[in-house]
Design an enzyme around this catalytic site. Structure first.
Site, PDB file in Angstrom:
ATOM      1  N   GLY A 143       0.819  -1.213   0.000  1.00 46.97           N
ATOM      2  CA  GLY A 143       0.000   0.000   0.000  1.00 46.97           C
ATOM      3  C   GLY A 143       0.850   1.258   0.000  1.00 46.97           C
ATOM      4  O   GLY A 143       0.536   2.250  -0.677  1.00 46.97           O
ATOM      5  N   CYS A 174       0.988   3.136  13.617  1.00 42.11           N
ATOM      6  CA  CYS A 174       2.199   3.882  13.293  1.00 42.11           C
ATOM      7  C   CYS A 174       2.629   4.797  14.416  1.00 42.11           C
ATOM      8  O   CYS A 174       3.789   5.138  14.539  1.00 42.11           O
ATOM      9  CB  CYS A 174       1.989   4.693  12.032  1.00 42.11           C
ATOM     10  SG  CYS A 174       1.412   3.675  10.694  1.00 42.11           S
TER      11      CYS A 174
HETATM   12  C1  LIG Z   1      -1.839  -0.318   5.992  1.00 42.34           C
HETATM   13  C2  LIG Z   1      -2.174   0.909   5.224  1.00 42.34           C
HETATM   14  C3  LIG Z   1      -1.300   1.433   4.255  1.00 42.34           C
HETATM   15  C4  LIG Z   1       0.065   0.851   4.004  1.00 42.34           C
HETATM   16  O1  LIG Z   1       0.022  -0.380   3.358  1.00 42.34           O
HETATM   17  P1  LIG Z   1       1.312  -1.354   3.451  1.00 42.34           P
HETATM   18  O2  LIG Z   1       0.985  -2.477   2.540  1.00 42.34           O
HETATM   19  O3  LIG Z   1       1.421  -1.757   4.891  1.00 42.34           O
HETATM   20  O4  LIG Z   1       2.493  -0.563   3.000  1.00 42.34           O
HETATM   21  C5  LIG Z   1      -1.696   2.544   3.543  1.00 42.34           C
HETATM   22  N1  LIG Z   1      -2.893   3.109   3.769  1.00 42.34           N
HETATM   23  C6  LIG Z   1      -3.763   2.635   4.669  1.00 42.34           C
HETATM   24  C7  LIG Z   1      -5.065   3.302   4.852  1.00 42.34           C
HETATM   25  C8  LIG Z   1      -3.426   1.531   5.446  1.00 42.34           C
HETATM   26  O5  LIG Z   1      -4.277   1.080   6.367  1.00 42.34           O
END
Ligand SMILES: *Cc1c(COP(=O)(O)O)cnc(C)c1O
Length: 389
Positions: free
Chosen positions: A71, A325
């Site tokens: 993400g 985080c």
């Molecule tokens: C977890 C999350 C991300 C990051 O995704 P990853 O695959 O952990 O890098 C980005 N945006 C939102 C809303 C998330 O919950």
């Protein structure tokens, strides 16, 4: 001791069906998808299948789905790729104060490199006001990035309306769909979304893999440079087992959508009801209307979230304060701050997120532990004794 995991918005366990389809791709079907011999072509076919599975979950064409390392990369690519592709047109981005750090910190970086960023407020229910958004548009606006569903408070944003505004003004629209994926319906044929970020590990797939949906005809620059993978849009030898697992997880999410939503929301509603009725001075943050089915974000007055989290952990229960985080620091959550919650109440706030493996027994066990912990902590809390507890 019983182990109760109530942090499904931080990550999810890989489902057995997902792991099973991944395993052969580590040591038997390991061919490089770019290789022309059979072993490579089988890997390529596996990626094609996964692309179809992910596209089907969001009602997109497979050619609009590009695999990434998660993400975070998808969010970075969407922002940097759009800013670079449109730099002749303008330098203004509109986003919100409640985005994931993958968006907020990328925007801060872009500000250092000449972009202007507008960070929209949210109302007390947790939603962006579309009139504020339209009013923020200037002739330099090139991109709107508003998340589909917030990871801390679970609220869904008016994505359809925002898409219409973006289209009317000819502005690209990106949405971080990581939390929305598999939890609320996403039909990209009925929304004016140009770019949508996804992640596998939030939907019972493996970590380190995700995707960016790029609507047909939308031009953004590349972000990872190198080989010709992903139709020359995203370089690097593909994370083959990860992509295969993500595809399977997407297929399961589509198949089980209704039962998943019902299971999570039944347990969540039962939990919220019990907490608010049985533990005094507790509040649910943000609206219940159109919310992530498994999200409960609750403020417990006169108690420290960290102390609650650690006490729950000692009883085998995993929850989070504010957001994962910020869990290692005492910086109050930017989302709860934007919601207008005072700092001392933010410090007494926990996020519980329920998922497919949560049981009613887990919830009852948590309710009992939580009630005892909050009572105990309030007895020793200086704040609560001042208030006459
Ligand atoms: C977890 C999350 C991300 C990051 O995704 P990853 O695959 O952990 O890098 C980005 N945006 C939102 C809303 C998330 O919950």
């Amino acid at each position: 001791m019983r182990q109760v995991y109530l942090d499904y918005s931080a990550t999810t366990p890989v489902k057995k069906e997902v792991l099973d389809v991944m395993l052969p791709y580590f040591s038997e079907k390991y061919g490089n998808p770019s290789s022309l011999y059979t072993l490579g072509q089988e890997s390529k076919d596996a990626i094609t299948k996964a692309r179809g599975q992910v596209a089907s979950l969001i009602n997109a064409d497979p050619a609009e789905v590009f695999f990434t390392a998660g993400g975070t990369e998808s969010d970075n690519w969407a922002l940097f790729g759009a800013v670079d592709a449109l730099k002749k047109k303008g330098n203004h981005i509109i986003t919100t104060k409640i985005e994931h750090h993958a968006i907020l910190h990328s925007c801060e970086f872009l500000e250092k490199h000449g972009c202007d960023v507008t960070y929209l407020d949210i109302d007390c229910e947790g939603r962006v006001n579309v009139e504020d958004l339209e009013a923020a548009i200037t002739d330099k606006t090139i991109l709107i990035s508003v998340m589909f569903l917030n990871n801390e408070i679970g609220t869904v944003q008016p994505i359809k309306e925002i898409g219409e505004i973006a289209k009317k003004h000819g502005i690209l629209f990106h949405t971080d769909g990581v939390q929305a994926l598999g939890n609320i319906p996403i039909d990209l044929k009925s929304l004016n979304v140009d770019l949508l970020s996804m992640s596998s590990h939030k939907i019972y797939g493996p970590k380190g893999v995700g995707a960016l949906y790029v609507k047909k005809g939308v031009k953004i620059s590349n972000y990872i440079h190198g080989g010709a993978q992903e139709i020359k849009r995203r370089a690097g030898t593909e994370n083959l087992p990860g992509i295969v697992g993500f595809g399977k997880a997407a297929e399961l999410a589509k198949e089980n959508f209704d039962s998943h939503v019902k299971h999570c929301s039944d347990l969540r509603n039962y939990f919220v009801d019990k907490v608010l009725n049985n533990i005094p001075n507790t509040y649910l943050n943000a609206t219940m209307d159109g919310r992530h089915p498994g999200n409960a974000n609750i403020t417990f007055e006169f108690v420290e979230g960290e102390a609650m989290l650690l006490s729950l952990d000692m009883q085998g229960i995993s929850v989070s304060t504010g957001s994962a985080c910020s869990s290692a620091s005492l910086v109050p959550s930017h989302v709860l701050t934007a919601l207008g919650i005072p700092v001392e109440k933010i410090h007494g706030t926990l996020r519980f997120t329920f998922g497919d493996f949560t049981t009613k027994e887990d919830v009852d066990y948590t309710l009992e532990a939580l009630t005892n912990i909050v009572n105990k902590l309030r007895q020793i809390s200086p704040v609560s004794s001042e208030k006459g507890w």
